[in-house]
Enzyme design. Sequence first.
Site, short mmCIF file in Angstrom:
data_model
loop_
_atom_site.label_atom_id
_atom_site.label_comp_id
_atom_site.label_asym_id
_atom_site.label_seq_id
_atom_site.Cartn_x
_atom_site.Cartn_y
_atom_site.Cartn_z
N ARG A 104 13.55 -3.84 5.77
CA ARG A 104 12.23 -4.22 6.29
C ARG A 104 12.40 -4.29 7.81
O ARG A 104 13.10 -5.19 8.32
CB ARG A 104 11.81 -5.57 5.72
N HIS A 131 3.86 0.86 4.16
CA HIS A 131 4.29 -0.25 3.28
C HIS A 131 4.05 0.16 1.83
O HIS A 131 3.19 -0.38 1.14
CB HIS A 131 3.47 -1.49 3.64
N GLN A 134 3.86 -2.35 -1.28
CA GLN A 134 2.64 -3.15 -1.35
C GLN A 134 1.52 -2.39 -2.05
O GLN A 134 0.81 -2.94 -2.88
CB GLN A 134 2.20 -3.53 0.06
N ASP A 222 -6.47 -6.87 5.95
CA ASP A 222 -5.14 -7.35 6.31
C ASP A 222 -5.29 -8.20 7.56
O ASP A 222 -6.35 -8.23 8.19
CB ASP A 222 -4.21 -6.15 6.55
N CYS A 261 -2.83 -8.29 1.33
CA CYS A 261 -1.39 -8.32 1.05
C CYS A 261 -0.74 -9.66 1.41
O CYS A 261 0.39 -9.91 1.02
CB CYS A 261 -0.69 -7.17 1.76
N ARG A 289 3.93 -7.71 -6.92
CA ARG A 289 5.03 -7.20 -6.12
C ARG A 289 6.35 -7.31 -6.91
O ARG A 289 7.20 -6.42 -6.84
CB ARG A 289 5.15 -7.99 -4.80
#
Length: 304
Positions: A104, A131, A134, A222, A261, A289
């Site tokens: 990450r 991502h 996600q 987001d 998310c 997730r």
Amino acid sequence: MTTKHFLDLSAISATDLRLILKHAAALKKARSKGKLSTLAAGKKLAMIFEKNSTRTRVSFEVGMMELGGYALSFNGNELQLGRGETVADTAKVLSRYVDAIMLRCHSHDKLVELAENAQVPVINGLTEFSHPCQIMADILTFEEHVGPLEGKTVAWVGDGNNVAQSWIQASALFKCTLRIACPNKLQPLPEVVTWARERGGMIEISESPQEAVRGADCVITDTWVSMGDPDPEVQIHMLAPYQVNEALMALASPKAIFLHCLPAHRGEEVTAAVIDGPQSKVFDEAENRLHVQKAILLWCLNFI
């Protein structure tokens, strides 16, 4: 055998992505009955975090544990990578110790370089470009509550960021319509849009949240400011008209769901009434997730 990396949705076939989602749903169902797969018994995952994380870290760590394996977690400064060791050398060394690596980080180029030099699968836990983990959780959540994604309409409201760009890739692979509403200066990268449209992706981009959301089956947003954004106050000012509130959600399909998310900033990109309301599925999304990441790990390790 070819090493199977999970770097971007665009690099994986729709068939394989569907296979991962199928297994994620099965793993979730089995877990609800107290049954855990131990296919990855003895396998080891190295997790490297240059950016803070809650969901990515905990879901991968718990996921690997529930699959019978082990997860080792490091922040960037704990490794020699943070003191000047090359990405290539780090990849080659870790490949001798572990069975997979999750990164990450800020730079997508670093992720790609790690994968190019690793002899084990590398998984994208988030970069500034995309991502993908996600979005797989988003799709699992959508299909649990709304039905098959193909032919449906998803509305993205806000910054055309890394998550939006992974949704653009998904729109082509899963054959849904994606409407993006964002300020002109915060639009997703044109090359990502072009890639998707060349593969049949139905992507509509405008500066109107109302136009994007009207009749949509799902509304997604987001945070307005991400780690590393250079001028947060300017970005917040630009995105103020893009708040997902009750009036905007009312334009979507009556059965539409809301996704985010997380972490969320109530009163900025979304109101408390929406994110804590009946259409919100953000905590199902967060839970998913775990199930998706377990399936991604099994796919990368050639167990599915």
